[in-house]
Each structure stands twice: as structure tokens, then as C-alpha cells.
Design a protein around this motif. Structure first.
Motif, PDB file in Angstrom:
ATOM      1  N   LYS A 100       0.840  -1.191   0.000  1.00  0.00           N
ATOM      2  CA  LYS A 100       0.000   0.000   0.000  1.00  0.00           C
ATOM      3  C   LYS A 100       0.873   1.237   0.000  1.00  0.00           C
ATOM      4  N   ILE A 101       0.508   2.180  -0.828  1.00  0.00           N
ATOM      5  CA  ILE A 101       1.204   3.460  -0.885  1.00  0.00           C
ATOM      6  C   ILE A 101       0.180   4.543  -0.598  1.00  0.00           C
ATOM      7  N   GLN A 102       0.438   5.302   0.440  1.00  0.00           N
ATOM      8  CA  GLN A 102      -0.476   6.380   0.815  1.00  0.00           C
ATOM      9  C   GLN A 102       0.005   7.701   0.229  1.00  0.00           C
ATOM     10  N   ARG A 103      -0.968   8.551  -0.078  1.00  0.00           N
ATOM     11  CA  ARG A 103      -0.650   9.912  -0.557  1.00  0.00           C
ATOM     12  C   ARG A 103       0.428   9.861  -1.638  1.00  0.00           C
ATOM     13  N   THR A 104       0.113   9.165  -2.723  1.00  0.00           N
ATOM     14  CA  THR A 104       1.116   8.929  -3.768  1.00  0.00           C
ATOM     15  C   THR A 104       1.714  10.232  -4.293  1.00  0.00           C
ATOM     16  N   GLN A 105       2.982  10.151  -4.636  1.00  0.00           N
ATOM     17  CA  GLN A 105       3.743  11.254  -5.221  1.00  0.00           C
ATOM     18  C   GLN A 105       4.245  10.822  -6.594  1.00  0.00           C
ATOM     19  N   GLN A 106       4.616  11.807  -7.409  1.00  0.00           N
ATOM     20  CA  GLN A 106       5.073  11.491  -8.759  1.00  0.00           C
ATOM     21  C   GLN A 106       6.297  10.579  -8.736  1.00  0.00           C
ATOM     22  N   GLU A 107       7.152  10.742  -7.748  1.00  0.00           N
ATOM     23  CA  GLU A 107       8.359   9.921  -7.684  1.00  0.00           C
ATOM     24  C   GLU A 107       8.062   8.453  -7.350  1.00  0.00           C
ATOM     25  N   ASP A 108       6.803   8.167  -6.996  1.00  0.00           N
ATOM     26  CA  ASP A 108       6.416   6.776  -6.745  1.00  0.00           C
ATOM     27  C   ASP A 108       6.154   6.015  -8.047  1.00  0.00           C
ATOM     28  N   SER A 109       6.082   6.735  -9.160  1.00  0.00           N
ATOM     29  CA  SER A 109       5.827   6.085 -10.454  1.00  0.00           C
ATOM     30  C   SER A 109       6.944   5.099 -10.761  1.00  0.00           C
ATOM     31  N   ALA A 110       6.577   3.849 -10.959  1.00  0.00           N
ATOM     32  CA  ALA A 110       7.549   2.776 -11.174  1.00  0.00           C
ATOM     33  C   ALA A 110       6.775   1.481 -11.419  1.00  0.00           C
ATOM     34  N   VAL A 111       7.518   0.434 -11.729  1.00  0.00           N
ATOM     35  CA  VAL A 111       6.935  -0.906 -11.751  1.00  0.00           C
ATOM     36  C   VAL A 111       7.241  -1.558 -10.413  1.00  0.00           C
ATOM     37  N   TYR A 112       6.217  -2.101  -9.784  1.00  0.00           N
ATOM     38  CA  TYR A 112       6.389  -2.766  -8.501  1.00  0.00           C
ATOM     39  C   TYR A 112       6.329  -4.277  -8.751  1.00  0.00           C
ATOM     40  N   LEU A 113       7.433  -4.919  -8.446  1.00  0.00           N
ATOM     41  CA  LEU A 113       7.584  -6.346  -8.697  1.00  0.00           C
ATOM     42  C   LEU A 113       7.470  -7.129  -7.393  1.00  0.00           C
ATOM     43  N   CYS A 114       6.797  -8.242  -7.477  1.00  0.00           N
ATOM     44  CA  CYS A 114       6.708  -9.169  -6.360  1.00  0.00           C
ATOM     45  C   CYS A 114       7.441 -10.447  -6.768  1.00  0.00           C
ATOM     46  N   ALA A 115       8.130 -11.042  -5.831  1.00  0.00           N
ATOM     47  CA  ALA A 115       8.821 -12.306  -6.091  1.00  0.00           C
ATOM     48  C   ALA A 115       8.569 -13.241  -4.918  1.00  0.00           C
ATOM     49  N   SER A 116       8.530 -14.528  -5.189  1.00  0.00           N
ATOM     50  CA  SER A 116       8.406 -15.492  -4.109  1.00  0.00           C
ATOM     51  C   SER A 116       9.428 -16.609  -4.295  1.00  0.00           C
ATOM     52  N   SER A 117       9.733 -17.259  -3.194  1.00  0.00           N
ATOM     53  CA  SER A 117      10.675 -18.382  -3.249  1.00  0.00           C
ATOM     54  C   SER A 117      10.320 -19.383  -2.155  1.00  0.00           C
ATOM     55  N   SER A 118      10.811 -20.587  -2.318  1.00  0.00           N
ATOM     56  CA  SER A 118      10.505 -21.648  -1.346  1.00  0.00           C
ATOM     57  C   SER A 118      11.305 -21.489  -0.063  1.00  0.00           C
ATOM     58  N   GLY A 119      12.285 -20.621  -0.104  1.00  0.00           N
ATOM     59  CA  GLY A 119      13.086 -20.333   1.065  1.00  0.00           C
ATOM     60  C   GLY A 119      13.853 -19.064   0.806  1.00  0.00           C
ATOM     61  N   PRO A 120      14.361 -18.400   1.844  1.00  0.00           N
ATOM     62  CA  PRO A 120      14.969 -17.080   1.658  1.00  0.00           C
ATOM     63  C   PRO A 120      16.180 -17.076   0.736  1.00  0.00           C
ATOM     64  N   ASN A 121      16.902 -18.178   0.648  1.00  0.00           N
ATOM     65  CA  ASN A 121      18.086 -18.204  -0.204  1.00  0.00           C
ATOM     66  C   ASN A 121      17.896 -19.077  -1.439  1.00  0.00           C
ATOM     67  N   ASN A 122      16.662 -19.370  -1.772  1.00  0.00           N
ATOM     68  CA  ASN A 122      16.360 -20.128  -2.988  1.00  0.00           C
ATOM     69  C   ASN A 122      15.999 -19.178  -4.120  1.00  0.00           C
ATOM     70  N   GLU A 123      15.853 -19.738  -5.299  1.00  0.00           N
ATOM     71  CA  GLU A 123      15.555 -18.917  -6.478  1.00  0.00           C
ATOM     72  C   GLU A 123      14.288 -18.109  -6.261  1.00  0.00           C
ATOM     73  N   GLN A 124      14.366 -16.831  -6.621  1.00  0.00           N
ATOM     74  CA  GLN A 124      13.206 -15.954  -6.539  1.00  0.00           C
ATOM     75  C   GLN A 124      12.503 -15.933  -7.895  1.00  0.00           C
ATOM     76  N   PHE A 125      11.217 -16.186  -7.886  1.00  0.00           N
ATOM     77  CA  PHE A 125      10.386 -16.159  -9.091  1.00  0.00           C
ATOM     78  C   PHE A 125       9.591 -14.852  -9.074  1.00  0.00           C
ATOM     79  N   PHE A 126       9.721 -14.092 -10.142  1.00  0.00           N
ATOM     80  CA  PHE A 126       9.103 -12.780 -10.196  1.00  0.00           C
ATOM     81  C   PHE A 126       7.758 -12.812 -10.908  1.00  0.00           C
ATOM     82  N   GLY A 127       6.855 -11.963 -10.446  1.00  0.00           N
ATOM     83  CA  GLY A 127       5.623 -11.718 -11.158  1.00  0.00           C
ATOM     84  C   GLY A 127       5.836 -10.701 -12.265  1.00  0.00           C
ATOM     85  N   PRO A 128       4.781 -10.401 -13.038  1.00  0.00           N
ATOM     86  CA  PRO A 128       4.915  -9.470 -14.165  1.00  0.00           C
ATOM     87  C   PRO A 128       5.000  -8.015 -13.742  1.00  0.00           C
TER      88      PRO A 128
END
Lengths: 113, 113
Positions: B78-106
Motif C-alpha cells: 500500500k502506498i499512501q498519498r502517492t507522489q510522482q516519484e512513486d511512479s515505477a513498476v512494482y515487482l513481487c517475487a516469491s521463493s521456497s526459502g529465503p536463499n532459494n531462487e526468486q520467481f518474479f511476477g509481471p
């Protein structure tokens, strides 16, 4: 402070040629060095990765060369194809519980037919 | 699902509006990461969850940014009171463990006008 420096920013290669992208890092606590490939509108996808106990890793047409003393690593794409045209990111991650990836700024690769 | 999904894919907000970005990780993945990717740059780490616990939020740029993962699966940034500098692509990634391969969403492309 940019912890992973990547060059070149963009690269144009003819089909069948070799694409070479270089990265340098500063933090000696890094112990995992992946390369990601990103197509427009998609998230990054893991291409190949290396740990500093080896100097080279090859998977198909993709090879990582690693120079621990120079704190540098590079991606070589042999027999480059137009389908390889994408943005490539090098990254680094610390050992143990330091799970966050630190990315370079990316290289836009264009392979001309 | 087969991979990490994110919604919405595109979001346009007026400056000052609040936005909520959703991430559905790969089923069973305990680790979840959020990254911010500015135009022409590499992804930058924002925050990390292990199950429902937010173990690292050191990359959140300001207190206007808030992330949660209440049941250890879906996460919301969640981003409150958005500002122009917040413009970006926000990527989420998950992995089976903290040091395992991270799989990214679009990613979610946020544009703040």
C-alpha cells in the motif's frame, strides 16, 4: 552507493555473434551472483547463476565467468539469436540470511537478424 | 497457480491518492519479496516476508509505504498519498526459502499524475 555496476547500458549484436555483459561488485559479503533476463511487460526471470567457488559456469549458450580477486563477473551469450533480445540484469546476494538481491542497472541487448 | 501473479497490471493514480497493489505468490512459497523498478533501472529491494512475518522493511522509501501478508500467502503493498516519484513498476517475487531462487511476477506499473 551503487553496489553492483553493470556495463554496457546497451548492446547491439548480429545474429550468431557473441554478446558480453560485464558487472563489478564492491561488497565482499556477496556470495551468489545470478543473471536475469527481462522481456518488456514481464518480470525478470533467472537465466543462470554462479557462486564464487568456481570461475566459470556454462548452461547451453550462456556462460558466466567469475573473477573473485577482481570482484567482476560477466555473461557471455554464444551464437546470439534475435529471441535473445531483452534486458539483462546482473545481481548479487549476500551469504546466510542476507536474502535480498542487489541488481545492476541492466543492459538492453538487441540481436539483429 | 503456475507462477506469481500481480494485480492490477496497470494503475494510474492522481497525486495524493492511496493505492493498493496485490501479489499472489506461488503456492507454498514461504518467502515473498517486493521490489521497485524505476524506468530504465534495475529492481530495488523494498521489503521481505517469511510467511506472515515482515522480517525486513529497510528498502521502503518512506512511511507512506506499507506492506502486509496477514495469512502468509497473498501480500498487499500500500502506498499512501502517492507522489510522482512513486511512479515505477512494482515487482513481487516469491521463493521456497529465503536463499532459494526468486520467481518474479509481471509487475504492476504505477503512474502517478
Amino acid at each position: 552507493q551503487q553496489q553492483v555496476k553493470q556495463s554496457p547500458q546497451s548492446l547491439i549484436v548480429q545474429k550468431g555473434g557473441i554478446s558480453i555483459i560485464n558487472c563489478a561488485y564492491e561488497n565482499t559479503a556477496f556470495d551468489y551472483f545470478p543473471w536475469y533476463q527481462q522481456f518488456p511487460g514481464k518480470g525478470p526471470a533467472l537465466l543462470i547463476a554462479i557462486r564464487p567457488d568456481v570461475s566459470e559456469k556454462k548452461e547451453g549458450r550462456f556462460t558466466i565467468s567469475f573473477n573473485k580477486s577482481a570482484k567482476q563477473f560477466s555473461l557471455h551469450i554464444m551464437d546470439s539469436q534475435p529471441g535473445d533480445s531483452a534486458t539483462y540484469f546482473c545481481a548479487a546476494r549476500g551469504r546466510g540470511s542476507n536474502y535480498k538481491l542487489t541488481f545492476g542497472k541492466g543492459t538492453l541487448l538487441t540481436v539483429n537478424p | 497457480g503456475a507462477g506469481v501473479s500481480q494485480s492490477p497490471r496497470y494503475k494510474v493514480a492522481k497525486r495524493g491518492q492511496d493505492v493498493a497493489l496485490r501479489c499472489d505468490p506461488i503456492s507454498g512459497h514461504v518467502s515473498l519479496f517486493w521490489y521497485q523498478q524505476a524506468l530504465g533501472q534495475g529492481p530495488e529491494f523494498l521489503t521481505y516476508f517469511q510467511n506472515e512475518a515482515q522480517l525486513d522493511k529497510s528498502g521502503l522509501p518512506s512511511d507512506r509505504f506499507f506492506a502486509e501478508r496477514p495469512e502468509g500467502s497473498v501480500s498487499t503493498l500500500k502506498i499512501q498519498r502517492t507522489q510522482q516519484e512513486d511512479s515505477a513498476v512494482y515487482l513481487c517475487a516469491s521463493s521456497s526459502g529465503p536463499n532459494n531462487e526468486q520467481f518474479f511476477g509481471p509487475g504492476t506499473r504505477l503512474t502517478v499524475l
